[in-house]
Scaffold this motif. Structure first.
Motif, PDB file in Angstrom:
ATOM      1  N   SER A   1       0.868  -1.175   0.000  1.00 57.54           N
ATOM      2  CA  SER A   1       0.000   0.000   0.000  1.00 57.54           C
ATOM      3  C   SER A   1       0.903   1.223   0.000  1.00 57.54           C
ATOM      4  O   SER A   1       1.690   1.411   0.923  1.00 57.54           O
ATOM      5  CB  SER A   1      -0.909  -0.005   1.234  1.00 57.54           C
TER       6      SER A   1
ATOM      7  N   LYS B   1      -7.307   4.189  -2.847  1.00 57.29           N
ATOM      8  CA  LYS B   1      -8.157   4.595  -1.723  1.00 57.29           C
ATOM      9  C   LYS B   1      -8.607   6.049  -1.862  1.00 57.29           C
ATOM     10  O   LYS B   1      -9.704   6.390  -1.440  1.00 57.29           O
ATOM     11  CB  LYS B   1      -7.431   4.405  -0.393  1.00 57.29           C
TER      12      LYS B   1
ATOM     13  N   LYS C   1     -11.517   5.872  -4.518  1.00 54.17           N
ATOM     14  CA  LYS C   1     -12.363   4.674  -4.421  1.00 54.17           C
ATOM     15  C   LYS C   1     -13.795   4.973  -4.875  1.00 54.17           C
ATOM     16  O   LYS C   1     -14.395   4.178  -5.595  1.00 54.17           O
ATOM     17  CB  LYS C   1     -12.351   4.162  -2.979  1.00 54.17           C
TER      18      LYS C   1
END
Length: 104
Positions: A65, A90, A93
């Motif tokens: 990540s 993220k 998203k």
């Protein structure tokens, strides 16, 4: 003479069996999407943002990540196993920014 022939045969087999070195593929992150990645087992992938800040976070199978700022590149993630590995951004998203790495 016979020992020399056997030695050459053994040496040739060892050289032919040597594993290929891992390749690194760069995937672009752009326009709320990711480029495609199809790689061989043992290869690596890194991501480059061509517009805006993004994030690469895997859903499972790969522990990776990282945020990547516009114009920058992440470090490389190694893929030791075959399969399809899905990831998301993220940050985006809600815009459906996702990708996958296919490893053969």
């Amino acid at each position: 003479m016979r020992k020399i022939i056997v030695s050459i045969a053994v040496l040739s087999t060892a050289v032919a069996a040597a594993p290929a070195s891992a390749k690194t593929t760069t995937v672009d992150a752009f326009n709320f999407g990711f480029g495609k990645a199809k790689i061989d087992k043992g290869d690596k992938v890194k991501w480059k943002s061509t517009d805006g800040d993004h994030d690469v976070t895997f859903k499972g199978g790969i522990n990776f990540s990282q945020k990547v700022d516009e114009g920058d590149t992440t470090s490389a993630a190694k893929f030791p196993d075959s399969g399809t590995f899905k990831y998301i951004c993220k940050i985006h998203k809600s815009e459906g920014m996702k990708g996958k790495v296919k490893v053969k």
